[in-house]
Design a protein around this motif. Structure first.
Motif, PDB file in Angstrom:
ATOM      1  N   GLY A 209      54.158  14.334  86.425  1.00  0.00           N
ATOM      2  CA  GLY A 209      53.886  14.564  85.016  1.00  0.00           C
ATOM      3  C   GLY A 209      52.502  15.098  84.738  1.00  0.00           C
ATOM      4  O   GLY A 209      51.546  14.792  85.457  1.00  0.00           O
ATOM      5  N   MET A 210      52.411  15.901  83.687  1.00  0.00           N
ATOM      6  CA  MET A 210      51.114  16.388  83.207  1.00  0.00           C
ATOM      7  C   MET A 210      51.075  16.201  81.702  1.00  0.00           C
ATOM      8  O   MET A 210      51.858  16.791  80.961  1.00  0.00           O
ATOM      9  N   VAL A 211      50.173  15.350  81.230  1.00  0.00           N
ATOM     10  CA  VAL A 211      50.005  15.090  79.799  1.00  0.00           C
ATOM     11  C   VAL A 211      48.809  15.904  79.325  1.00  0.00           C
ATOM     12  O   VAL A 211      47.668  15.611  79.684  1.00  0.00           O
ATOM     13  N   ALA A 212      49.076  16.933  78.516  1.00  0.00           N
ATOM     14  CA  ALA A 212      48.001  17.816  78.044  1.00  0.00           C
ATOM     15  C   ALA A 212      48.508  18.678  76.906  1.00  0.00           C
ATOM     16  O   ALA A 212      49.559  19.312  77.040  1.00  0.00           O
ATOM     17  N   ASP A 213      47.781  18.697  75.786  1.00  0.00           N
ATOM     18  CA  ASP A 213      48.152  19.570  74.678  1.00  0.00           C
ATOM     19  C   ASP A 213      48.126  21.024  75.132  1.00  0.00           C
ATOM     20  O   ASP A 213      47.403  21.400  76.060  1.00  0.00           O
ATOM     21  N   TYR A 214      48.910  21.855  74.446  1.00  0.00           N
ATOM     22  CA  TYR A 214      48.997  23.259  74.820  1.00  0.00           C
ATOM     23  C   TYR A 214      47.722  23.996  74.432  1.00  0.00           C
ATOM     24  O   TYR A 214      47.419  24.192  73.256  1.00  0.00           O
ATOM     25  N   SER A 215      46.966  24.391  75.434  1.00  0.00           N
ATOM     26  CA  SER A 215      45.764  25.201  75.222  1.00  0.00           C
ATOM     27  C   SER A 215      45.475  25.925  76.526  1.00  0.00           C
ATOM     28  O   SER A 215      45.920  25.494  77.606  1.00  0.00           O
ATOM     29  N   ILE A 216      44.762  27.016  76.437  1.00  0.00           N
ATOM     30  CA  ILE A 216      44.463  27.816  77.630  1.00  0.00           C
ATOM     31  C   ILE A 216      43.697  26.993  78.658  1.00  0.00           C
ATOM     32  O   ILE A 216      43.919  27.087  79.861  1.00  0.00           O
ATOM     33  N   GLU A 217      42.773  26.144  78.166  1.00  0.00           N
ATOM     34  CA  GLU A 217      41.925  25.365  79.067  1.00  0.00           C
ATOM     35  C   GLU A 217      42.725  24.409  79.953  1.00  0.00           C
ATOM     36  O   GLU A 217      42.314  24.105  81.074  1.00  0.00           O
ATOM     37  N   LYS A 218      43.871  23.933  79.470  1.00  0.00           N
ATOM     38  CA  LYS A 218      44.651  22.948  80.242  1.00  0.00           C
ATOM     39  C   LYS A 218      45.419  23.583  81.397  1.00  0.00           C
ATOM     40  O   LYS A 218      45.855  22.888  82.312  1.00  0.00           O
ATOM     41  N   ASP A 219      45.599  24.905  81.361  1.00  0.00           N
ATOM     42  CA  ASP A 219      46.195  25.670  82.468  1.00  0.00           C
ATOM     43  C   ASP A 219      47.560  25.122  82.919  1.00  0.00           C
ATOM     44  O   ASP A 219      47.746  24.755  84.080  1.00  0.00           O
ATOM     45  N   HIS A 220      48.508  25.099  82.005  1.00  0.00           N
ATOM     46  CA  HIS A 220      49.861  24.657  82.337  1.00  0.00           C
ATOM     47  C   HIS A 220      50.544  25.590  83.333  1.00  0.00           C
ATOM     48  O   HIS A 220      51.445  25.182  84.065  1.00  0.00           O
TER      49      HIS A 220
END
Length: 389
Positions: A209-220
């Motif tokens: 799992g990866m918990v992270a809001d959608y933003s460029i910095e989070k690099d999904h």
């Protein structure tokens, strides 16, 4: 002591920030203090805060810019509770300028809480306002701000080296997580929640799992590319992305992620969850917790993973490197290196003894260093120090 908390950004779901702020507010009230809150957006969960203090919402400050409404509401809050301290979170212009303008009138102490790396450092834009920001904050720090709280050594170093603040006004206080938040749901209960959210049975399947809001910095995208490599060796692995779109900073990113999942034919393996109220309800079912950020002030979710006994993999950037002990509580990887991330995931899934040991090490370390109890104690100690000075 009477405290006004102000934040010019709050997530769509009640994350660790709101939960910790609620408990800090309750502690202040237990000590016969008063609390007020100022936020930039209406959120359903803010109603719960009304049991702790007065809540004001400045709808026209969602872009973090100063407005007359932010000045008026701050004035109302300060007068209503006779504030001794203004504590600003998520540094934008909305409340920082208002608090600076009103300080001479009401004679309170002003504290700024840096929960992320300044935009002018991470975005490296050439606009005048980005170049001017360090000088402006330095002026405010010298004239109006009594303390700058930072959540990691990395942010402290940036503020001092780029002249945002004098060194003697910078205080490092790591974020805190309540261990009870991660024990409300056990492995089986968390699995039930996940199955309802993604409408898929995950019994006995490994979950990353990866918990992270959608933003460029989070690099999904690095996470998804790694999922593609892992799937080729282990088609049963489930990958979960848990987050929400930020009103001004995440537009279009979710759509890009969905297109990428479609093009790599990962719809049976990668699921997006944006209707989960509390990520802490599902983290206990993770086999591995990941955070791929290009930059990160600390990475609060890494602490939550560890509190749940989940081994972690994170990028070796700024604050994340202060939380993960490489090879002990998890692994540090280079930003953007999806092949390296895939290798670490595959290794941990194949070596359950290492995975379990890392989870145990991480839980012990997080409970010792990042407890919410310690965070509240450190914040109140700083309040007393600032007021005494």
């Amino acid at each position: 002591m009477n405290v006004v908390f102000a934040a010019d950004y709050i997530a769509s779901s009640p994350g660790a920030f709101i939960r910790s702020l609620t408990k800090l507010g309750k502690k202040i009230i237990e000590n016969r203090g008063k609390v007020a809150f100022l936020f930039s957006e209406k959120r359903f969960y803010l109603e719960k805060l009304r049991n702790t203090g007065i809540v004001y919402v400045c709808n026209n400050t969602t872009n973090r810019n100063f407005s007359l409404q932010s000045l008026v509401n701050l004035t109302r809050a300060v007068r209503k509770i006779k504030a001794d301290i203004i504590h600003i979170h998520f540094v934008g212009m909305a409340y920082l300028i208002a608090a600076s303008l009103l300080k001479f009138l009401f004679c309170y102490k002003l504290i700024v809480h840096w929960r992320c790396i300044p935009d002018c450092i991470t975005k490296k834009k050439s606009k005048f306002r980005y170049k001017f920001s360090p000088y402006f904050y330095n002026f405010l720090s010298k004239r109006f701000i009594d303390a700058n709280i930072v959540i990691s050594k990395a942010i402290s170093k940036i503020l001092i080296e780029h002249s945002f603040s004098p060194q003697d006004k910078v205080y490092i206080i790591y974020n805190g997580v309540d261990p009870e938040e991660l024990t409300k749901y056990n492995y089986a209960e968390a699995q039930v929640v996940i199955e309802k959210l993604i409408d898929t049975k995950v019994f006995s399947k490994p979950i990353v799992g990866m918990v992270a809001d959608y933003s460029i910095e989070k690099d999904h995208k690095t996470f998804i590319k790694a999922a593609d490599l892992v799937r080729q060796q282990n088609p049963d692995v489930i990958f979960l992305i848990v987050g929400s779109e930020r009103k001004f900073f995440g537009k279009g990113i979710k759509e890009d992620i969905l297109r990428m999942i479609e093009s790599l034919r990962l719809k049976e393996n990668v699921f997006l969850i944006d209707k989960c109220l509390y990520a802490t309800e599902i983290i206990p079912r993770f086999d591995i917790g990941v955070l791929c950020s290009h930059n990160e002030g600390l990475g609060n979710v890494i602490i939550e993973y560890m509190m749940a006994g989940v081994p972690v993999i994170g990028t070796n950037t700024e604050g994340i490197g202060e939380v993960i002990h490489d090879g002990v509580t998890g692994y540090l990887i280079s930003p953007g290196r999806y092949n390296e991330l895939a290798d670490r995931i595959i290794f941990l899934l194949k070596n359950s003894e290492v995975k379990i040991k890392m989870g145990i090490n991480g839980k012990k370390y997080a409970e010792e260093k990042f407890s919410l109890e310690n965070w509240i104690k450190n914040i109140i100690n700083l309040y007393n120090k600032i007021l005494d000075s």
